[in-house]
Design a protein around this motif. Structure first.
Motif, short mmCIF file in Angstrom:
data_model
loop_
_atom_site.label_atom_id
_atom_site.label_comp_id
_atom_site.label_asym_id
_atom_site.label_seq_id
_atom_site.Cartn_x
_atom_site.Cartn_y
_atom_site.Cartn_z
N GLU A 50 0.81 -1.22 0.00
CA GLU A 50 0.00 0.00 0.00
C GLU A 50 0.85 1.27 0.00
N GLY A 51 2.17 1.11 0.15
CA GLY A 51 3.04 2.28 0.00
C GLY A 51 3.79 2.74 1.22
N ALA A 52 3.84 1.93 2.28
CA ALA A 52 4.61 2.31 3.46
C ALA A 52 6.10 2.33 3.13
N THR A 53 6.77 3.41 3.50
CA THR A 53 8.23 3.47 3.36
C THR A 53 8.92 2.78 4.52
N PHE A 54 8.33 2.93 5.70
CA PHE A 54 8.88 2.34 6.92
C PHE A 54 7.82 1.48 7.60
N ILE A 55 8.28 0.47 8.34
CA ILE A 55 7.40 -0.32 9.20
C ILE A 55 7.93 -0.18 10.63
N ASP A 56 7.08 0.28 11.53
CA ASP A 56 7.47 0.49 12.93
C ASP A 56 6.96 -0.68 13.77
N VAL A 57 7.90 -1.44 14.35
CA VAL A 57 7.55 -2.65 15.08
C VAL A 57 7.82 -2.44 16.56
N GLY A 58 6.82 -2.72 17.38
CA GLY A 58 6.99 -2.58 18.81
C GLY A 58 6.38 -3.74 19.56
N SER A 59 7.01 -4.12 20.68
CA SER A 59 6.49 -5.22 21.48
C SER A 59 6.29 -4.84 22.94
N TYR A 60 6.38 -3.53 23.22
CA TYR A 60 6.11 -3.00 24.56
C TYR A 60 5.00 -1.97 24.39
N SER A 61 3.85 -2.22 24.97
CA SER A 61 2.73 -1.30 24.83
C SER A 61 3.00 -0.02 25.60
N SER A 62 2.91 1.11 24.92
CA SER A 62 3.16 2.40 25.57
C SER A 62 1.87 3.22 25.74
N ARG A 63 0.73 2.57 25.59
CA ARG A 63 -0.52 3.30 25.82
C ARG A 63 -0.59 3.70 27.30
N PRO A 64 -1.36 4.76 27.62
CA PRO A 64 -1.46 5.19 29.02
C PRO A 64 -1.89 4.05 29.94
N GLY A 65 -1.12 3.85 31.01
CA GLY A 65 -1.46 2.82 31.98
C GLY A 65 -1.11 1.41 31.57
N ALA A 66 -0.34 1.26 30.49
CA ALA A 66 0.00 -0.08 30.01
C ALA A 66 0.80 -0.86 31.05
N VAL A 67 0.68 -2.18 30.99
CA VAL A 67 1.42 -3.04 31.91
C VAL A 67 2.90 -3.04 31.53
N HIS A 68 3.76 -2.86 32.52
CA HIS A 68 5.20 -2.90 32.31
C HIS A 68 5.65 -4.35 32.10
N ILE A 69 6.48 -4.58 31.09
CA ILE A 69 7.03 -5.92 30.87
C ILE A 69 8.55 -5.87 30.93
N SER A 70 9.16 -7.02 31.16
CA SER A 70 10.61 -7.10 31.29
C SER A 70 11.28 -6.94 29.93
N GLU A 71 12.57 -6.64 29.99
CA GLU A 71 13.36 -6.53 28.77
C GLU A 71 13.39 -7.86 28.02
N SER A 72 13.51 -8.96 28.75
CA SER A 72 13.58 -10.28 28.10
C SER A 72 12.27 -10.60 27.40
N GLU A 73 11.14 -10.24 28.00
CA GLU A 73 9.86 -10.49 27.33
C GLU A 73 9.71 -9.63 26.09
N GLU A 74 10.15 -8.40 26.16
CA GLU A 74 10.11 -7.52 24.98
C GLU A 74 10.94 -8.11 23.85
N LEU A 75 12.13 -8.58 24.17
CA LEU A 75 12.99 -9.20 23.16
C LEU A 75 12.38 -10.48 22.59
N ASN A 76 11.80 -11.29 23.45
CA ASN A 76 11.21 -12.56 23.00
C ASN A 76 10.05 -12.33 22.05
N ARG A 77 9.29 -11.28 22.27
CA ARG A 77 8.19 -10.95 21.36
C ARG A 77 8.71 -10.38 20.04
N LEU A 78 9.77 -9.58 20.13
CA LEU A 78 10.20 -8.75 19.01
C LEU A 78 11.14 -9.43 18.03
#
Length: 273
Positions: A50-78
């Motif tokens: 559809e024409g995206a130049t970049f794809i932004d990938v994230g595995s830590y939710s930064s929405r207000p009040g989001a649950v904090h996750i560990s660095e290892s869990e972020e890496l395992n998802r990402l």
């Protein structure tokens, strides 16, 4: 105005679109939609077509009040997804949405191209130095506190002036670590209420005094759906309307869930120019 991604100069004189791939179960709009690898690959293929130049990938939710996750869990998802995306789409320009230096470094070493940090280096003392050593573009967002506390940190005398002051300081830090390509994101919805978000958008052109590209992340955010009294699922039309305002105010990158509509918005904006 250009940025260097993996040896390729990306010309931002024509605004570009960054498609969002959330690998989190609790993101405000598409949480849980792309936890399966095949679903993630299909969505990225769709956004690229559809024409995206970049794809932004994230595995830590930064929405207000989001649950904090560990660095290892972020890496395992990402990281498995990053590896698969680079394997399937060798020319892909991946942006990594993280505030952690180790996550950023690991992803860049696996073939990602950009670091997108909601904290501009304020949540990990090693981040700015790491990005400088990696020699990749750095997206710095304005935020106060953390995703868990930012809703309580919305007092400003002049939100636009304070955002500009913040970026002046953070850009200087980035330059001191030899980061050549800095992109700034005013952080709509991060430590800002709805009124402040609209004030900042109306004055977005003032950020051009910083002489770096501006990224606008307005897609389906609460400033849209609360104003329209709808849900995030019904906020695409509002998103497109505000994306056009952002372009007219000087934004060079639109970070969106809906790529085709944003690309069309850029095309119409260019026809007006």
């Amino acid at each position: 105005m250009t940025i260097n991604c993996k040896g390729t100069l990306i010309d931002l004189d024509t605004p570009k679109v960054m498609g969002i791939l959330n690998l989190t179960p609790d993101s405000f709009y598409d949480g849980g939609s792309y936890e399966k690898m095949d679903d993630a690959l299909s969505q990225v293929e769709k956004m690229l077509k559809e024409g995206a130049t970049f794809i932004d990938v994230g595995s830590y939710s930064s929405r207000p009040g989001a649950v904090h996750i560990s660095e290892s869990e972020e890496l395992n998802r990402l990281i498995p997804v990053v590896q698969k995306l680079v394997e399937n789409f060798p020319e892909i320009l991946l942006s990594i949405d993280t505030f952690r230096a180790r996550v950023a470094k690991t992803a860049i070493n696996e073939g990602a191209s950009i670091v997108n940090d909601i904290s501009a280096g304020n949540l990990d003392d090693e981040m700015v130095q790491t990005v400088g050593e990696l020699r990749v573009p750095y997206i710095m967002m304005h935020m106060r506190g953390t995703p868990q506390t930012m809703k309580t940190l919305t007092h400003y005398k002049d939100v636009t002036k304070e955002v500009i002051q913040y970026f002046s300081e953070r850009i200087a830090v980035a330059r001191s670590h030899k980061i050549n390509d800095v992109i700034i994101d005013p952080g709509f919805g991060f430590a800002k209420n709805t009124e402040q978000n609209f004030e900042l958008l109306a004055q977005l052109n003032h950020l051009q005094m910083l002489d770096v590209p501006v990224l606008a992340g307005l897609s389906r955010k609460s400033m849209i759906y609360k104003t329209l009294n709808v849900t995030s699922k019904d906020a695409l039309n509002g998103t497109t309307a505000l994306n056009m305002v952002a372009l007219q105010k000087g934004a060079k990158i639109l970070r969106v869930h809906d790529v085709r509509e944003a690309v069309e918005c850029v095309m119409l904006y260019e026809a007006l120019s």
